[in-house]
Design an enzyme around this catalytic site. Structure first.
Site, PDB file in Angstrom:
ATOM      1  N   HIS A 212       2.221  -5.240  -4.376  1.00  0.00           N
ATOM      2  CA  HIS A 212       1.443  -4.389  -3.459  1.00  0.00           C
ATOM      3  C   HIS A 212       2.053  -4.485  -2.057  1.00  0.00           C
ATOM      4  CE1 HIS A 212      -1.805  -2.717  -1.073  1.00  0.00           C
ATOM      5  NE2 HIS A 212      -2.244  -2.165  -2.199  1.00  0.00           N
TER       6      HIS A 212
ATOM      7  N   GLU B  96       2.393   3.963  -4.174  1.00  0.00           N
ATOM      8  CA  GLU B  96       1.470   3.962  -3.041  1.00  0.00           C
ATOM      9  C   GLU B  96       2.274   4.065  -1.740  1.00  0.00           C
ATOM     10  OE1 GLU B  96      -2.505   1.966  -4.012  1.00  0.00           O
ATOM     11  OE2 GLU B  96      -1.123   0.335  -3.622  1.00  0.00           O
TER      12      GLU B  96
END
Ligand code: 13P
Length: 250
Positions: A96, A165
């Site tokens: 992430h 993302e």
């Protein structure tokens, strides 16, 4: 279709217990049957019996937001495979952007985690995404950047999900535009194909919410979404799930 929720460092075990109760009341879980729902709560909640029971009842998969690439050992503050196995957690998020940027996790370290947990056959949600300055430098640089984030990651691993993302869309309240998502997913799928990997589910994340999730889920090459802020309310998250249910019926 995969709908994943990343609670980040939000919601306590008690709040998540209440959250699951609301979710259960909002929706007949049988209608979620064809949707793979994965919740990534904080580590303390993964250890709460009430949360574990609530998720088991509703067939929600629980995943860890982070883990160290070792079974156990002298790694102060970390969680390893032995603990996850005891909790029956076999889904892990790696890469992430917040871990890469705030905790300085390098590509080498992401790869080390990937290799370790792949050997244990964990389902891995592997995140990639570029900062704004890279996107502004054009398609060539974008491709190189995303390629680099997939460098030495075995994308043919059959228990892999990738989440795209873009960092500039995360937490901004404004998701990437539809054509940007579609083009970038196409680009990532090409990279995967060049590495002999097809059929890897590719999720979009970055300011997904109730009023844009339908459009995003309907885009070519989008196999699901990874939701941050909007997943923190069980009412909003169940509205997102409702859209996914409706689209499955089309
Ligand atoms: P937001 O939905 O808050 O933009 O967060 C996205 C994200 O980082 C999910 O992992």
């Amino acid at each position: 279709m995969i709908i994943a929720a990343n609670f980040k460092m939000n919601l306590t075990p008690r709040k998540i217990h209440e959250y699951l109760h609301v979710l259960e009341q909002k929706q007949e879980y049988s209608s979620y049957a064809h949707i793979n729902i994965i919740l990534f709560p904080n580590m303390a909640s993964l250890m709460s019996d009430e949360v574990l029971r609530g998720c088991a009842l509703s067939s929600l998969t629980l995943g860890a937001q982070n883990a160290y690439p070792a079974f156990n050992g002298a790694f102060t503050g970390e969680i390893g495979a032995e603990i996850l196995e005891e909790l029956n957690i076999s889904t892990l998020m790696i890469g992430h952007s917040e871990r890469r940027e705030i905790f300085n996790e390098t590509q080498e370290f992401c790869q080390k985690k990937f290799d370790f947990y792949k050997k244990l056959n964990f389902k891995i949600l592997y995140c990639i995404g570029e900062p704004l300055h890279i996107r502004k430098n054009g398609q060539h640089e974008l491709k190189n950047y995303l390629n680099m984030q997939l460098c030495n990651i075995d994308v043919s691993y059959n228990n892999l999900i990738i989440a795209y993302e873009p960092i500039w869309a995360i937490g901004s309240g404004i998701s990437a535009e539809a054509h940007v998502i579609e083009e970038t997913h196409q680009l990532i799928k090409e990279i995967l194909q060049n590495n002999n990997a097809s059929n890897i589910p590719l999720l979009y994340g970055g300011s997904v919410k109730t009023d844009n999730v339908r459009e995003i889920l309907m885009l070519d090459g989008v196999d699901g979404v990874l939701v941050g802020s909007a997943s923190l309310s069980p009412y909003e998250f169940s509205a997102i799930l409702q859209v996914a249910v409706e689209l499955q019926k089309i």
